[in-house]
Design a protein around this motif. Structure first.
Motif, PDB file in Angstrom:
ATOM      1  N   ALA A   1      -5.576   0.021   7.821  1.00 58.86           N
ATOM      2  CA  ALA A   1      -5.784   1.287   6.997  1.00 58.86           C
ATOM      3  C   ALA A   1      -4.639   1.831   6.535  1.00 58.86           C
ATOM      4  CB  ALA A   1      -6.566   2.063   7.930  1.00 58.86           C
ATOM      5  N   ARG A   2      -3.370   1.666   7.442  1.00 55.90           N
ATOM      6  CA  ARG A   2      -2.104   2.203   7.213  1.00 55.90           C
ATOM      7  C   ARG A   2      -1.584   1.189   5.990  1.00 55.90           C
ATOM      8  NH1 ARG A   2       3.195   1.885   9.881  1.00 55.90           N
ATOM      9  NH2 ARG A   2       4.198   3.827   9.057  1.00 55.90           N
ATOM     10  N   ALA A   3      -1.868  -0.076   6.044  1.00 55.44           N
ATOM     11  CA  ALA A   3      -1.331  -1.000   4.936  1.00 55.44           C
ATOM     12  C   ALA A   3      -1.714  -0.539   3.530  1.00 55.44           C
ATOM     13  CB  ALA A   3      -1.850  -2.499   5.114  1.00 55.44           C
ATOM     14  N   LEU A   4      -3.087  -0.443   3.781  1.00 56.40           N
ATOM     15  CA  LEU A   4      -3.931   0.103   2.181  1.00 56.40           C
ATOM     16  C   LEU A   4      -3.420   1.707   2.007  1.00 56.40           C
ATOM     17  CD1 LEU A   4      -7.364  -1.245   3.392  1.00 56.40           C
ATOM     18  CD2 LEU A   4      -6.075  -2.046   1.514  1.00 56.40           C
ATOM     19  N   ALA A   5      -3.316   2.319   2.808  1.00 56.33           N
ATOM     20  CA  ALA A   5      -2.628   3.793   2.467  1.00 56.33           C
ATOM     21  C   ALA A   5      -1.267   3.659   1.896  1.00 56.33           C
ATOM     22  CB  ALA A   5      -2.731   4.751   3.694  1.00 56.33           C
ATOM     23  N   LEU A   6      -0.372   3.004   2.596  1.00 51.79           N
ATOM     24  CA  LEU A   6       0.790   2.606   2.071  1.00 51.79           C
ATOM     25  C   LEU A   6       0.833   1.968   0.480  1.00 51.79           C
ATOM     26  CD1 LEU A   6       2.510   1.690   5.353  1.00 51.79           C
ATOM     27  CD2 LEU A   6       3.232   3.590   3.706  1.00 51.79           C
ATOM     28  N   LEU A   7      -0.104   1.079   0.448  1.00 48.79           N
ATOM     29  CA  LEU A   7      -0.305   0.499  -1.073  1.00 48.79           C
ATOM     30  C   LEU A   7      -0.669   1.480  -2.105  1.00 48.79           C
ATOM     31  CD1 LEU A   7      -1.627  -3.052   0.120  1.00 48.79           C
ATOM     32  CD2 LEU A   7       0.566  -2.693  -0.947  1.00 48.79           C
ATOM     33  N   GLU A   8      -1.573   2.055  -1.607  1.00 46.38           N
ATOM     34  CA  GLU A   8      -2.298   3.355  -2.610  1.00 46.38           C
ATOM     35  C   GLU A   8      -1.231   4.111  -3.082  1.00 46.38           C
ATOM     36  OE1 GLU A   8      -6.893   2.544  -1.305  1.00 46.38           O
ATOM     37  OE2 GLU A   8      -5.852   4.127  -0.340  1.00 46.38           O
ATOM     38  N   SER A   9       0.071   4.504  -1.986  1.00 48.95           N
ATOM     39  CA  SER A   9       0.920   5.408  -2.321  1.00 48.95           C
ATOM     40  C   SER A   9       1.946   5.244  -3.297  1.00 48.95           C
ATOM     41  CB  SER A   9       1.526   5.942  -0.879  1.00 48.95           C
ATOM     42  OG  SER A   9       2.536   4.863  -0.557  1.00 48.95           O
TER      43      SER A   9
ATOM     44  N   TYR B   1       7.291  -2.527   1.634  1.00 46.85           N
ATOM     45  CA  TYR B   1       7.658  -3.464   2.780  1.00 46.85           C
ATOM     46  C   TYR B   1       7.011  -2.737   3.922  1.00 46.85           C
ATOM     47  CZ  TYR B   1      10.940  -7.020   1.017  1.00 46.85           C
ATOM     48  OH  TYR B   1      11.550  -8.135   0.595  1.00 46.85           O
ATOM     49  N   ARG B   2       6.729  -1.507   4.018  1.00 46.73           N
ATOM     50  CA  ARG B   2       6.125  -1.071   5.093  1.00 46.73           C
ATOM     51  C   ARG B   2       4.628  -1.154   5.133  1.00 46.73           C
ATOM     52  NH1 ARG B   2       6.186   5.168   5.164  1.00 46.73           N
ATOM     53  NH2 ARG B   2       5.731   4.937   7.088  1.00 46.73           N
ATOM     54  N   ALA B   3       3.937  -1.728   4.025  1.00 44.06           N
ATOM     55  CA  ALA B   3       2.670  -2.025   3.830  1.00 44.06           C
ATOM     56  C   ALA B   3       2.565  -3.489   4.465  1.00 44.06           C
ATOM     57  CB  ALA B   3       2.056  -1.974   2.436  1.00 44.06           C
ATOM     58  N   ARG B   4       3.636  -4.078   4.122  1.00 42.15           N
ATOM     59  CA  ARG B   4       3.665  -5.665   4.528  1.00 42.15           C
ATOM     60  C   ARG B   4       3.641  -5.614   6.054  1.00 42.15           C
ATOM     61  NH1 ARG B   4       7.906  -9.082   2.886  1.00 42.15           N
ATOM     62  NH2 ARG B   4       6.464 -10.848   2.834  1.00 42.15           N
ATOM     63  N   ILE B   5       4.430  -4.857   6.656  1.00 37.22           N
ATOM     64  CA  ILE B   5       4.809  -4.609   8.217  1.00 37.22           C
ATOM     65  C   ILE B   5       3.411  -4.297   8.800  1.00 37.22           C
ATOM     66  CG2 ILE B   5       5.917  -3.437   9.951  1.00 37.22           C
ATOM     67  CD1 ILE B   5       8.483  -3.382   8.331  1.00 37.22           C
ATOM     68  N   ALA B   6       2.677  -3.279   8.220  1.00 37.93           N
ATOM     69  CA  ALA B   6       1.444  -2.897   8.732  1.00 37.93           C
ATOM     70  C   ALA B   6       0.302  -4.008   8.758  1.00 37.93           C
ATOM     71  CB  ALA B   6       1.022  -1.456   8.230  1.00 37.93           C
ATOM     72  N   ALA B   7       0.394  -4.395   7.548  1.00 37.38           N
ATOM     73  CA  ALA B   7      -0.718  -5.632   7.556  1.00 37.38           C
ATOM     74  C   ALA B   7      -0.609  -6.810   8.560  1.00 37.38           C
ATOM     75  CB  ALA B   7      -0.872  -5.965   6.045  1.00 37.38           C
ATOM     76  N   VAL B   8       0.855  -7.078   8.687  1.00 31.78           N
ATOM     77  CA  VAL B   8       0.990  -8.193   9.634  1.00 31.78           C
ATOM     78  C   VAL B   8       0.803  -7.743  10.968  1.00 31.78           C
ATOM     79  CG1 VAL B   8       2.990  -9.514  10.646  1.00 31.78           C
ATOM     80  CG2 VAL B   8       2.846  -9.273   8.266  1.00 31.78           C
ATOM     81  N   ARG B   9       1.068  -6.363  11.454  1.00 29.31           N
ATOM     82  CA  ARG B   9       0.619  -5.754  12.626  1.00 29.31           C
ATOM     83  C   ARG B   9      -1.008  -5.747  12.902  1.00 29.31           C
ATOM     84  NH1 ARG B   9       4.457  -0.971  14.140  1.00 29.31           N
ATOM     85  NH2 ARG B   9       3.493  -1.499  16.199  1.00 29.31           N
ATOM     86  N   GLY B  10      -1.733  -6.041  11.641  1.00 28.62           N
ATOM     87  CA  GLY B  10      -2.990  -5.807  11.976  1.00 28.62           C
ATOM     88  C   GLY B  10      -3.468  -4.359  11.647  1.00 28.62           C
ATOM     89  N   ASP B  11      -2.822  -3.391  11.078  1.00 31.34           N
ATOM     90  CA  ASP B  11      -3.014  -2.187  10.764  1.00 31.34           C
ATOM     91  C   ASP B  11      -3.337  -1.870   9.370  1.00 31.34           C
ATOM     92  OD1 ASP B  11      -3.588   0.718  10.625  1.00 31.34           O
ATOM     93  OD2 ASP B  11      -1.553   1.196  11.764  1.00 31.34           O
TER      94      ASP B  11
END
Length: 141
Positions: free
Chosen positions: A96-104, A84-94
């Motif tokens: 790098a953060r979304a990808l890092a969260l997915l990779e974690s 969910y944090r990755a989804r939020i980051a992706a929607v916000r346009g971040d």
């Protein structure tokens, strides 16, 4: 069918997601906020509220939900708060953060990753061209 406010929480969660997909964010947000308030431990409900808030440009709510999710322990299914944090980051346009969260995500994924990430989750549309995101679509094993 029961009225939306009388439906089971899971049905109302689907209603919130559906309203968001239809661009009816104010209605989606109201349903998601009610669910999150009623179930203060529900990662799915709070996470959905955060995604909807991010899509509506409400960075304060999206950030508050992100912090709440970050403080949640891993639970079954493992990695759901990070997803969910990755989804939020992706929607916000971040990206790098979304990808890092997915990779974690534990074990390189989440049981719902195939369905949510690659085929139906509009939160990740901005990531589809990213090689790191495309790595999730490659067969494993």
């Amino acid at each position: 069918l029961p009225a939306p406010d009388a439906a089971a929480p899971e049905q109302r969660w689907l209603l919130a997601r559906s309203l968001d997909l239809l661009g009816r964010r104010a209605e989606a947000r109201a349903v998601a906020a009610e669910l999150a308030a009623a179930d203060t431990a529900g990662v799915e409900f709070a996470g959905t509220l955060g995604v909807i808030a991010a899509g509506a440009g409400d960075t304060a709510t999206a950030a508050r939900v992100d912090r709440w999710l970050a403080a949640r322990p891993a639970r079954h299914p493992a990695g759901l708060p990070s997803l969910y944090r990755a989804r939020i980051a992706a929607v916000r346009g971040d990206r790098a953060r979304a990808l890092a969260l997915l990779e974690s995500l534990p074990h390189g994924g989440h049981p719902l990753v195939e369905i949510l990430l690659f085929h139906s989750d509009p939160a990740f549309l901005r990531l589809h061209g990213e090689p790191r995101f495309q790595a999730f679509t490659r067969p494993r094993g």
